[in-house]
Scaffold this active site. Sequence first.
Site, PDB file in Angstrom:
ATOM      1  N   ARG A   1       0.862  -1.191   0.000  1.00  0.00           N
ATOM      2  CA  ARG A   1       0.000   0.000   0.000  1.00  0.00           C
ATOM      3  C   ARG A   1       0.892   1.233   0.000  1.00  0.00           C
ATOM      4  NH1 ARG A   1      -4.972  -2.508   1.252  1.00  0.00           N
ATOM      5  NH2 ARG A   1      -6.007  -0.942   0.011  1.00  0.00           N
TER       6      ARG A   1
ATOM      7  N   ASP B   1      -3.654  -0.600  -7.387  1.00  0.00           N
ATOM      8  CA  ASP B   1      -4.148  -1.174  -6.140  1.00  0.00           C
ATOM      9  C   ASP B   1      -5.592  -1.666  -6.315  1.00  0.00           C
ATOM     10  OD1 ASP B   1      -5.110  -1.626  -3.579  1.00  0.00           O
ATOM     11  OD2 ASP B   1      -4.008   0.036  -2.696  1.00  0.00           O
TER      12      ASP B   1
ATOM     13  N   TYR C   1      -1.793  -1.893   7.364  1.00  0.00           N
ATOM     14  CA  TYR C   1      -2.846  -2.832   7.763  1.00  0.00           C
ATOM     15  C   TYR C   1      -2.908  -2.972   9.278  1.00  0.00           C
ATOM     16  CZ  TYR C   1      -3.092  -4.480   2.946  1.00  0.00           C
ATOM     17  OH  TYR C   1      -3.267  -4.567   1.598  1.00  0.00           O
TER      18      TYR C   1
ATOM     19  N   SER D   1      -7.985  -1.348  -3.229  1.00  0.00           N
ATOM     20  CA  SER D   1      -8.575  -0.022  -3.047  1.00  0.00           C
ATOM     21  C   SER D   1      -9.659   0.248  -4.079  1.00  0.00           C
ATOM     22  CB  SER D   1      -7.511   1.070  -3.170  1.00  0.00           C
ATOM     23  OG  SER D   1      -6.661   1.026  -2.061  1.00  0.00           O
TER      24      SER D   1
ATOM     25  N   GLN E   1      -0.305   2.838  -5.923  1.00  0.00           N
ATOM     26  CA  GLN E   1      -1.699   3.278  -5.818  1.00  0.00           C
ATOM     27  C   GLN E   1      -2.528   3.020  -7.087  1.00  0.00           C
ATOM     28  OE1 GLN E   1      -1.443   7.217  -4.262  1.00  0.00           O
ATOM     29  NE2 GLN E   1      -2.755   6.746  -2.534  1.00  0.00           N
TER      30      GLN E   1
END
Length: 372
Positions: A119, A127, A230, A130, A124
């Site tokens: 992450r 991802d 996390y 997400s 990004q």
Amino acid sequence: MLIGIPRETLPGETRVAATPETVKKLAQAGHQVQLERGAGLSARYRDGDYEQAGAVLVDAAQALGSELVLKVRRPNTAELAHMKTGSVLLGMLDPFDADGLHTLAQAGLTAFALEAAPRTTRAQSLDVLSSQANLAGYKAVLLATQYYGRIFPMMMTAAGTLKAARVVVLGAGVAGLQAIATARRLGAVVEASDVRPAAREQVESLGGKFIDVPYETDEEREIAQGVGGYARPMPAAWMTRQAALVAERCKQADIVISTALIPGRPAPVLIQPETVAAMKPGSVIVDLAVERGGNCPLSVLDQVVEHDGVTLVGLSNLPALLATDASALYARNLLDFLKLVIDAEGRFALPADDDIITACLVCQDGKVLRSA
Ligand code: NAD
């Protein structure tokens, strides 16, 4: 490269791993795209639009037999039978399922599980957790509105005033934050809980109230920081204090959206059956953690059940209920990942020393490279 896009066969999986937009980009980059006929139909993408974008329509065996295969879900045994040894697979492959990874390794695939990407800022745009969790958080609120017999905003009418709904969101990660934003847009009063201290500011910036469970020891404070963004399992004493507070907030709530997860573990139990029994009749719990055992033990996978007048929505795979947008975002994630493993000549090439590749490469040369 010869890139294949098969139709997804898992029941209820409506998404597709490429859209006409991403096929066009792949074709423009000189790749040959073989799409299984009808692969995009359940996500409302037509064969003709893929053809116009440059895809050739083929059958399942041909799509799966390509050099590089783009999938949403891990291929099953029948699908694996069509895949060639040494071919490359990209998808959401369940990196914590050791047996599943073993079947991919046995098929001789070079497989990338995109859920395992770190992450980080660089990761990004690829991802998948997400892009999909964001949509799941949104849809969870809309599902709650469907099963709730009242409205979300405060409304003053000639026939009297209706109160705003009170929403509690458990777990303020990607899905939880989108649930907060969506519930707020609909006019609800929102509170949220998370173990990670960083979540407070994010919840408050969306107009939610943070349910504070103060840390009492250095151990609690340290574990709450999590790892790699996390959460980690919190000590029992903190969980007990959180349970008491969550129970109290849930009793006042009309809607609970629970999204709390810890990677590679069963979901933490945050809503006890006694809490459900004490909730107001007509209230709704949407348990997004249901696939991993649920944040409430009364949730039933893929069912909507009722207990003491409280509706528990246990539907899984909410992104599949928004298949067009979910596929569009997922397909772009895959395209961004491909930039890392396709060289300037358009050939597959594993970069050395790349943290995203190291994290996502789950099988190569017949071996599982990840201890699940
Ligand atoms: P997730 O789906 O693994 O878990 C959902 C949420 O549940 C998390 O916020 C977690 O802290 C929370 N949770 C776990 N146990 C809990 C408990 N007992 N009580 C309450 N909440 C509990 O998480 P996610 O949505 O995938 O996000 C994980 C992290 O990654 C977040 O910090 C997020 O901001 C971060 N992230 C960073 C990037 C980036 O920088 N590129 C991108 C996406 C997400």
